[in-house]
Scaffold this motif. Structure first.
Motif, PDB file in Angstrom:
ATOM      1  N   ASN A 226     -31.033  23.938 -19.154  1.00  0.00           N
ATOM      2  CA  ASN A 226     -29.985  24.879 -19.547  1.00  0.00           C
ATOM      3  C   ASN A 226     -29.455  24.478 -20.920  1.00  0.00           C
ATOM      4  O   ASN A 226     -29.458  23.301 -21.258  1.00  0.00           O
TER       5      ASN A 226
ATOM      6  N   ARG B 142     -24.715  12.519 -16.250  1.00  0.00           N
ATOM      7  CA  ARG B 142     -24.301  13.185 -15.001  1.00  0.00           C
ATOM      8  C   ARG B 142     -25.143  14.449 -14.800  1.00  0.00           C
ATOM      9  O   ARG B 142     -25.609  14.738 -13.698  1.00  0.00           O
ATOM     10  N   ASP B 143     -25.367  15.187 -15.899  1.00  0.00           N
ATOM     11  CA  ASP B 143     -26.162  16.409 -15.809  1.00  0.00           C
ATOM     12  C   ASP B 143     -27.623  16.100 -15.456  1.00  0.00           C
ATOM     13  O   ASP B 143     -28.250  16.849 -14.702  1.00  0.00           O
TER      14      ASP B 143
ATOM     15  N   ARG C  53     -27.743  15.658 -11.858  1.00  0.00           N
ATOM     16  CA  ARG C  53     -27.648  16.954 -11.184  1.00  0.00           C
ATOM     17  C   ARG C  53     -28.986  17.679 -11.220  1.00  0.00           C
ATOM     18  O   ARG C  53     -29.434  18.234 -10.213  1.00  0.00           O
ATOM     19  N   GLU C  54     -29.634  17.650 -12.403  1.00  0.00           N
ATOM     20  CA  GLU C  54     -30.904  18.369 -12.555  1.00  0.00           C
ATOM     21  C   GLU C  54     -32.001  17.767 -11.676  1.00  0.00           C
ATOM     22  O   GLU C  54     -32.843  18.489 -11.144  1.00  0.00           O
TER      23      GLU C  54
ATOM     24  N   THR D 165     -31.661  15.136  -8.907  1.00  0.00           N
ATOM     25  CA  THR D 165     -31.371  14.923  -7.493  1.00  0.00           C
ATOM     26  C   THR D 165     -30.900  16.196  -6.789  1.00  0.00           C
ATOM     27  O   THR D 165     -31.258  16.440  -5.635  1.00  0.00           O
ATOM     28  N   TYR D 166     -30.086  17.014  -7.490  1.00  0.00           N
ATOM     29  CA  TYR D 166     -29.521  18.176  -6.800  1.00  0.00           C
ATOM     30  C   TYR D 166     -30.336  19.446  -7.002  1.00  0.00           C
ATOM     31  O   TYR D 166     -30.364  20.305  -6.131  1.00  0.00           O
ATOM     32  N   GLN D 167     -30.994  19.582  -8.168  1.00  0.00           N
ATOM     33  CA  GLN D 167     -31.709  20.830  -8.431  1.00  0.00           C
ATOM     34  C   GLN D 167     -33.222  20.693  -8.289  1.00  0.00           C
ATOM     35  O   GLN D 167     -33.935  21.680  -8.365  1.00  0.00           O
ATOM     36  N   GLY D 168     -33.722  19.473  -8.128  1.00  0.00           N
ATOM     37  CA  GLY D 168     -35.154  19.281  -7.884  1.00  0.00           C
ATOM     38  C   GLY D 168     -36.059  19.501  -9.082  1.00  0.00           C
ATOM     39  O   GLY D 168     -37.258  19.740  -8.924  1.00  0.00           O
TER      40      GLY D 168
ATOM     41  N   PHE E 208     -26.861   7.846  -1.448  1.00  0.00           N
ATOM     42  CA  PHE E 208     -28.115   8.349  -0.902  1.00  0.00           C
ATOM     43  C   PHE E 208     -28.949   9.177  -1.888  1.00  0.00           C
ATOM     44  O   PHE E 208     -29.718  10.042  -1.486  1.00  0.00           O
ATOM     45  N   HIS E 209     -28.821   8.887  -3.198  1.00  0.00           N
ATOM     46  CA  HIS E 209     -29.604   9.654  -4.164  1.00  0.00           C
ATOM     47  C   HIS E 209     -31.073   9.268  -4.162  1.00  0.00           C
ATOM     48  O   HIS E 209     -31.940  10.096  -4.435  1.00  0.00           O
TER      49      HIS E 209
ATOM     50  N   ASN F 245     -24.023  10.754   3.687  1.00  0.00           N
ATOM     51  CA  ASN F 245     -25.020  11.430   2.869  1.00  0.00           C
ATOM     52  C   ASN F 245     -24.602  12.878   2.608  1.00  0.00           C
ATOM     53  O   ASN F 245     -24.751  13.752   3.444  1.00  0.00           O
TER      54      ASN F 245
ATOM     55  N   VAL G 128     -25.772  14.611  -0.038  1.00  0.00           N
ATOM     56  CA  VAL G 128     -26.715  15.133  -1.035  1.00  0.00           C
ATOM     57  C   VAL G 128     -27.059  16.594  -0.754  1.00  0.00           C
ATOM     58  O   VAL G 128     -27.127  17.411  -1.680  1.00  0.00           O
TER      59      VAL G 128
ATOM     60  N   LYS H  24     -24.449  18.895  -2.076  1.00  0.00           N
ATOM     61  CA  LYS H  24     -24.523  18.978  -3.540  1.00  0.00           C
ATOM     62  C   LYS H  24     -25.700  19.842  -3.969  1.00  0.00           C
ATOM     63  O   LYS H  24     -25.610  20.615  -4.918  1.00  0.00           O
ATOM     64  N   GLN H  25     -26.812  19.693  -3.237  1.00  0.00           N
ATOM     65  CA  GLN H  25     -27.995  20.496  -3.570  1.00  0.00           C
ATOM     66  C   GLN H  25     -27.681  21.986  -3.422  1.00  0.00           C
ATOM     67  O   GLN H  25     -28.076  22.807  -4.246  1.00  0.00           O
TER      68      GLN H  25
ATOM     69  N   PHE I 126     -25.394  23.088  -6.402  1.00  0.00           N
ATOM     70  CA  PHE I 126     -26.019  23.168  -7.726  1.00  0.00           C
ATOM     71  C   PHE I 126     -27.229  24.091  -7.764  1.00  0.00           C
ATOM     72  O   PHE I 126     -27.754  24.380  -8.840  1.00  0.00           O
ATOM     73  N   GLN I 127     -27.671  24.561  -6.603  1.00  0.00           N
ATOM     74  CA  GLN I 127     -28.787  25.504  -6.610  1.00  0.00           C
ATOM     75  C   GLN I 127     -28.333  26.943  -6.403  1.00  0.00           C
ATOM     76  O   GLN I 127     -29.157  27.852  -6.363  1.00  0.00           O
TER      77      GLN I 127
ATOM     78  N   PRO J  75     -24.374  27.275 -16.239  1.00  0.00           N
ATOM     79  CA  PRO J  75     -25.190  26.140 -16.701  1.00  0.00           C
ATOM     80  C   PRO J  75     -24.779  24.847 -16.007  1.00  0.00           C
ATOM     81  O   PRO J  75     -23.650  24.700 -15.545  1.00  0.00           O
ATOM     82  N   VAL J  76     -25.709  23.917 -15.961  1.00  0.00           N
ATOM     83  CA  VAL J  76     -25.530  22.701 -15.157  1.00  0.00           C
ATOM     84  C   VAL J  76     -24.298  21.892 -15.551  1.00  0.00           C
ATOM     85  O   VAL J  76     -23.669  21.267 -14.688  1.00  0.00           O
TER      86      VAL J  76
END
Lengths: 261, 83
Positions: free
Chosen positions: A12, A59-60, A63-64, A66-69, A225-226, B26, B28, B31-32, B35-36, B42-43
């Motif tokens: 982004n 941090r971003d 996020r990209e 771990t959280y957004q894959g 747990f990341h 946990n 996660v 959060k997933q 953020f999805q 934007p992130v």
């Protein structure tokens, strides 16, 4: 809703490269103001803006990944190349300081007394705190390897303990080295000996602090747990950096503390 | 005796959810989900209101600091003449 048909990461738009670049301007002009005009305002602004940029940028990235894959195998490969190239650039950075040390110490000039250590300089005893520091960093290399293997084997408690031990050893090194700095009979302005000693060990100490910070972030991520047993590149990058810091110390110890005394 | 020992072991193992441990649950997958979410944000702002606050603070420091740096440059470039 469109989806990409490739495995790469199209990021982004982000403001952090801009704020990072301008914070570098504030840092450099801030140094000028501090050195020549006795004002620390710009420098403080620069440090704050730089720290905020680093915090939000990384941090971003978390996020990209771990959280957004977004960190697919090929993206991870790119991150690996990136970290390796960065560490290589740091090797060259330290090479400069070692060059300066060897240039001055292999052929000591007449005004130093034609000897190394120069006349009037009492170096630190390499078998005292410097040797302890060596053992501390070597032990931390062992503990971080233990942490990595525990992570890969899914042993959560072991990993947490081993990573904590690594961090504590890093902090212990920093405290020991700081106390050593007070113990020296010479300062940075004591000729070429002082300059080469404090520039090389000083930048190394800064890198220990940076490495310890990176490891602390990894510990926080691990506790949240990341990391999985198969995917934990952030930790691997921190471990590579930590081993690099250890190796630099070994070169410092052998060259400056031991041979140089 | 052995049965008591086994019971004790079970109780000890069950006390995982103490207050201190609850801080490291946990989260996660939550959060997933956050953020999805397909909202076009934007992130760097997708975490919520605190993201926007921190962004504005950083930008303010950067822009303000740059203006201050350019001002100091102007002052340094035109020194006041002293007799």
């Amino acid at each position: 809703m469109t989806h990409q048909t490739h495995a790469f990461h199209m990021v982004n738009p982000s403001p952090w490269p801009l704020t990072g670049a301008f914070s570098a301007l504030l840092l450099t002009s801030g140094l000028v103001m501090w050195f020549h005009y006795n004002s620390a305002t710009l420098l403080s602004l620069g440090l704050l803006a730089n720290t905020l940029t680093m915090y939000q940028w990384w941090r971003d990235v978390i996020r990209e990944g771990t959280y957004q894959g977004h960190h697919t195998p090929i993206v991870q490969k790119g991150l690996r190349y990136g970290m390796i190239l960065f560490i290589v650039s740091e090797v060259f950075f330290f090479a400069g300081f070692f060059w300066a040390f060897y240039h001055s110490s292999l052929v000591p000039t007449h005004d130093l007394g034609g000897c190394w250590p120069p006349t009037g300089i009492t170096p630190l005893n390499p078998l005292e705190v410097p040797l302890l520091n060596t053992s501390v960093l070597l032990a931390s290399g062992v503990s971080i390897t233990w942490a990595h293997h525990s992570l890969m084997e899914g042993k959560r408690n072991n990993m947490n303990q081993a990573l904590l031990i690594t961090i504590l050893l890093g902090v212990y090194f920093t405290i020991l080295q700081a106390s050593e700095y007070f113990e020296t009979s010479f300062s940075i302005s004591d000729g070429i000996y002082g300059s080469t000693f404090f520039m090389a060990t000083g930048f190394h100490g800064l890198h220990v602090i940076i490495g310890s910070t990176f490891l602390i972030i990894c510990l926080l991520r691990q506790l949240n747990f990341h990391f999985t047993s198969k995917h934990h590149f952030g930790f691997e990058a921190a471990a590579w950096y930590w081993h690099f810091v250890d190796v630099v110390w070994l070169f410092l110890y052998v060259s400056i503390y031991w041979w140089g005394s | 005796m052995l049965r008591n020992l086994l019971a004790l072991r079970q109780i000890a193992q069950r006390t995982v959810s103490t207050t201190s441990r609850r801080n490291f649950e946990n989260k996660v997958s939550e959060k997933q989900k956050l953020f999805q979410e397909d909202n076009g944000v934007p992130v760097h702002l997708k975490g919520g209101a605190s993201d926007a606050l921190l962004y504005r603070l950083t930008m303010a420091l950067t822009v303000g600091g740059t203006a201050y740096a350019l001002y100091q440059l102007a002052v340094a470039a035109f020194p006041k003449k002293q007799n």
